[in-house]
Scaffold this active site. Structure first.
Site, PDB file in Angstrom:
ATOM      1  N   HIS A   1       0.768  -1.094   0.070  1.00  0.00           N
ATOM      2  CA  HIS A   1      -0.046  -0.002   0.071  1.00  0.00           C
ATOM      3  C   HIS A   1       0.869   1.403   0.085  1.00  0.00           C
ATOM      4  CE1 HIS A   1      -4.285   1.297   0.353  1.00  0.00           C
ATOM      5  NE2 HIS A   1      -3.849   2.384   1.003  1.00  0.00           N
TER       6      HIS A   1
ATOM      7  N   THR B   1      -2.721   2.723  -4.508  1.00  0.00           N
ATOM      8  CA  THR B   1      -3.070   3.213  -3.108  1.00  0.00           C
ATOM      9  C   THR B   1      -3.826   4.447  -2.969  1.00  0.00           C
ATOM     10  OG1 THR B   1      -0.497   2.325  -2.807  1.00  0.00           O
ATOM     11  CG2 THR B   1      -1.675   3.908  -1.027  1.00  0.00           C
ATOM     12  N   GLU B   2      -5.087   4.324  -2.173  1.00  0.00           N
ATOM     13  CA  GLU B   2      -5.834   5.318  -1.840  1.00  0.00           C
ATOM     14  C   GLU B   2      -6.360   5.981  -2.931  1.00  0.00           C
ATOM     15  OE1 GLU B   2      -6.759   6.123   1.457  1.00  0.00           O
ATOM     16  OE2 GLU B   2      -5.149   4.235   1.990  1.00  0.00           O
ATOM     17  N   LEU B   3      -6.528   5.256  -4.154  1.00  0.00           N
ATOM     18  CA  LEU B   3      -7.177   5.677  -5.299  1.00  0.00           C
ATOM     19  C   LEU B   3      -6.372   6.851  -6.090  1.00  0.00           C
ATOM     20  CD1 LEU B   3     -11.025   5.983  -4.961  1.00  0.00           C
ATOM     21  CD2 LEU B   3      -9.847   4.072  -5.887  1.00  0.00           C
TER      22      LEU B   3
ATOM     23  N   TRP C   1      -8.413  10.081  -3.090  1.00  0.00           N
ATOM     24  CA  TRP C   1      -9.635  10.149  -2.752  1.00  0.00           C
ATOM     25  C   TRP C   1      -9.505  10.761  -1.076  1.00  0.00           C
ATOM     26  CZ3 TRP C   1     -12.088   4.703  -1.255  1.00  0.00           C
ATOM     27  CH2 TRP C   1     -11.149   4.039  -0.321  1.00  0.00           C
TER      28      TRP C   1
END
Lengths: 449, 397
Positions: free
Chosen positions: B109, B145-147, B305
């Site tokens: 991630h 990772t995290e859009l 995001w």
């Protein structure tokens, strides 16, 4: 001879400059046969009747009840596993409040000049006390605690039998003055640091006035260095005949472990102290930036806490000092010893350092020291590099020289270690004892006459 | 046809312990075993296990019509194995239904796409192998990772030859007048792009239990009405995608069971399937369902995001974050060169984006969100522990 010793900090709860100086002095005084009734700003109303050398470590105490009479049962029944536990129980402060600087005073212009004219006006005892009363007004906790200490001291004065009052720094002056007034016993004002030193600028006017009143009302003043004595005489205009210089010292403990260890492969440079403007942490950072450009494998450790810690941390990040500039946060005694074991060079870039015990300790570990010329400690050591705190270039050049000449660095370190062994509290305590004796003799003379 | 695409992020970092300078050289783990176990056990009991149970029930009930997707980071699977093996078993059960898609991402991630292309590809490959091993699926949809997404991510992902679709945030500054409901292409037309409908997603993920929200309480009927009102009907027979992307921890952890979030989710499929022209799809379905010329969208700057800004500022804004991550990737080269598998693994765990998220100093609402997720007192503390870990790591080289 019995002394009522008023101080704000004492180990093991705090291992800052005032605490270590109070401890070193008290222990050596006890050794020299002087009895000490120690009084600290505890939450519980207690005092510590210290009679023999070991008492400085075990801290026997007498707890007082609401009528200010010794509370026997608790003293007898309560047992403590460690001295820390005992001090915790009595409510000894953990926070180094001596360096408390109220963020109230923002405008410093003309402060010193107005201060001096007021000085001259307040000469009588009454006006000295008025000065204290006016300047003890404040909503801050610290002022309330100072008031509380003065109030308790008045009660204590009736209870214990002593020959002389020894008050350390402004926090204890109001209490010392009250006791002197009540008991008629002579008082010594011991200056470990003035508000000018702590604030790194003019500082809080109220504290200046308390410092001034305390020194004026005291029979004798002890300054921890020539540097401080000069400050007292020039800025507070205290009578030179009253000012004595007794340098601080550093006493080895039996369990001190001076063995060197390596934490980092590269040279390790240490800053140890409060991260406040007085200690010049920003100069240390600038030196680090310069040195790391040339020798990126060097590690800089900033050990301690303080109100500038966040600023220095963020600056170190913005300078991209990578993982070469490290912060330990608060260190206990054991951790202080360890950080000294793993360091090669110690830096004290203080803007104003009345004395500075920490470099003595660092030198005892064979650490080569670079110390500010604006420090009392520079008066007593020979084998250290003494540089003006603002001269970042010279400090960086010196560091680089020592990094490039490790043999030379080691040699200076060893010479320093040898040198500080002679700077012992026993000698300083002898000087203090002499001052006590002179005051007592002259007072007796006055009474006889 | 409007396809509701549920995607859930399942991620737990290996949080660092309060690593002091004085611990350097002590050989102790950098990671807070106790805290990590505690968080995993707690979140699993509140969210993963009950939500998986519900999802399995719904999938069985609707016999293939209800579909969902997960992206589970590799280190989360590792922590399932270490701290709560039952959770992994329940995900395997879901995988076996055939209605659940597992997306590809970086194993740790990480933000490696920005700093080290080879490491990015290595982490993606490692994650793919894990998905094959645990769930029998080779991911064809990628979620960074995290859009986080920008054009060059699609280039890197395309180079793997494994993926045909990427999901990311439907940020307004890129979409402008466009709807996030269509499947788009990346700038070079090599990949499908599915974009999160953040309004409706966040209605569930953030606002569901907010009593000050004018739409409180949110019921599945109300939510379906909103979906029904979307403009899709005007576009004859074009398959569209309502991409509801959120943290899996929304269920039971961010929104506690008492808020009714589980009841909401339980009723939702029924409401969706009641409506003609509404259904569920997996992200991978977009590749065959997109029955129109897909417009390419350029993302010259990175989007994500996170926070109001929906950019990289949650991780890489201030000096602490930048110094920490740059030092890490610089060191990483040397760690790889040394070739000690244990050190490589430790360093990779340090690439996890959460470490930099904890160092964020943005104020106001987003700062609160950061604080909520951070195990440390302050961003400065998070920074100190991380830098201390890097100092120790360097001494071990």
């Amino acid at each position: 001879m019995r002394i009522l010793m008023l101080t704000w900090e004492f180990p093991p709860m705090i291992a800052g400059g005032l605490a270590m100086a109070s401890y070193g002095l008290v222990k050596s005084l006890l050794k020299a046969g002087v009895e000490v009734d120690l009084f600290l700003p505890t939450k519980e109303f207690v005092y510590f009747p210290l009679r023999k050398e070991d008492d400085a470590d075990t801290l026997p105490f007498i707890m007082l009840d609401e009528d200010y009479q010794p509370r026997k049962e608790e003293v007898v029944t309560k047992e403590f596993k460690t001295i820390e536990e005992k001090m915790e129980y009595l409510g000894v402060t953990h926070i180094p409040e001596t360096y408390y600087t109220p963020a109230l005073v923002k405008e410093f212009t003309n402060l010193i000049s107005t201060f001096k004219t007021e000085e001259i006006e307040h000469r009588s005892e009454r006006s000295i006390f008025e000065n204290i009363i006016i300047n003890l007004q404040g909503h801050e906790d610290i002022f309330k605690k100072v008031q509380e200490m003065a109030f308790r001291a008045e009660k204590l004065a009736e209870l214990t039998d002593f020959d002389l009052i020894h008050a350390n720094d402004w926090l204890c002056y109001p209490a010392g003055m009250v006791v002197k007034k009540m008991s008629g016993k002579p008082m010594i004002a011991h200056i470990h640091a003035t508000e000018f030193d702590r604030a790194g600028g003019p500082g809080d006017d109220r504290i200046h006035k308390i410092e001034y009143s305390g020194m004026l009302y005291a029979d004798q003043v002890i300054a921890v260095s020539k540097y401080t004595a000069q400050m007292i005489i020039s800025r507070y205009q205290i009578d030179t005949g009253k000012v004595n210089i007794v340098h601080n010292a550093f006493s080895f403990e039996k369990d001190n472990n001076f063995n060197k260890e390596r934490m980092f492969k590269g040279p390790t440079i240490l800053f140890l102290g409060r991260i406040t403007v007085q200690k010049g942490p920003d100069y240390f950072l600038s030196v680090a930036e310069k040195v790391l450009k040339k020798y990126p494998q060097v590690r800089f450790i900033m050990a301690g806490t303080g109100d500038m810690a966040r600023k220095i941390l963020r600056s170190s990040a913005s300078m991209k000092l990578k993982n070469r500039f490290l912060f330990t946060g608060f260190l206990n005694r054991k951790q202080v010893e360890r950080v000294l074991q793993v360091s090669d060079i110690y830096m004290l870039p203080s803007v104003s350092e009345p004395f500075g015990i920490a470099p003595l300790e660092a030198m005892a570990y064979g650490i080569t020291s670079i110390i500010s010329k604006q420090s009392g400690v520079s008066e007593v050591v020979e084998h250290a590099y003494k540089i003006d705190f603002w001269n970042v270039d010279e400090m960086a050049e010196t560091l680089i020289y020592l990094i490039e000449h490790p043999e030379e660095c080691r040699k200076v370190g060893l010479l320093g270690a040898h040198e500080v062994k002679a700077i012992q509290w026993d000698k300083s305590a002898d000087k203090v004892k002499k001052i006590y004796q002179e005051i007592l003799d002259s007072n007796r003379g006055e009474i006889d006459a | 046809m409007l396809n509701v695409v549920f995607y859930f992020q399942v991620h737990q970092p290996y949080r660092l312990r309060h690593l002091n300078v004085m611990d350097i050289g002590s050989d102790e783990s950098y990671f807070d075993e106790r805290l990590n176990r505690e968080v995993m056990r707690k979140v699993a009991d509140k969210c993963y296990l009950p939500t998986n149970k519900l999802m399995l029930k719904l999938i069985k009930k609707y016999e293939g019509k209800f579909k969902i997707a997960y992206s589970i980071s590799g280190i989360t699977i590792d922590q399932f194995k270490q701290y709560y093996p039952e959770v992994l078993e329940s995900f395997k059960e879901l995988a076996a239904t055939g209605c659940v898609e597992f997306l590809g991402e970086t194993y740790y991630h990480s933000l490696s796409f920005l700093y080290n292309k080879d490491e990015f590809l290595a982490q993606v490959e490692k994650h793919t192998n894990l998905m094959i091993q645990e769930f029998g699926q080779k991911p064809t949809t990628f979620r960074n990772t995290e859009l986080i997404y920008q054009d060059r991510v699609s280039d890197l992902v395309f180079d793997t030859g494994q993926f045909n679709t990427i999901i990311t945030e439907g940020v307004r500054r890129v979409l402008k007048w466009r709807t996030p409901l269509f499947a788009y292409k990346n700038y070079s037309r090599t990949m499908n792009l599915l974009l999160k409908s953040y309004q409706l997603s966040d209605d569930i993920a953030f606002r569901f239990s907010d009593k000050n929200w004018s739409q409180y309480p949110l019921t599945s009927e109300k939510f379906i009405k909103w979906i029904d009102q979307l403009t899709w009907k005007n576009d004859d027979n074009k398959n569209q995608f309502l991409n509801l992307f959120m943290d899996y921890e929304t269920f039971g952890e961010h929104q506690w069971a008492e808020t009714g979030i589980f009841d909401f989710m339980e009723k939702l499929p029924e409401e969706v399937l009641k409506h003609q022209g509404l259904g569920f799809a997996n992200p991978k379905d977009a590749n065959k369902l997109a029955n129109y010329q897909q417009e390419p969208l350029a993302f010259p700057q990175a989007v994500s995001w996170a926070d109001e800004e929906r950019d990289l500022s949650a991780w890489l804004e201030n000096d602490m974050q930048n110094n920490a991550i740059e030092t890490l990737y610089e060191l990483f080269e040397r760690v790889l060169a040394k070739g000690d598998p244990e050190l490589i693994e430790i360093t990779r765990k340090l690439t996890t984006s959460d470490h930099f998220y904890y160092m964020c100093t943005k104020y106001f609402n987003d700062g609160d969100v950061h604080k909520y997720f951070s195990p440390y007192d302050s961003p400065d503390q998070a920074y100190i522990y991380f830098i201390n870990a890097l100092a120790d790591l360097e001494e071990r080289l």
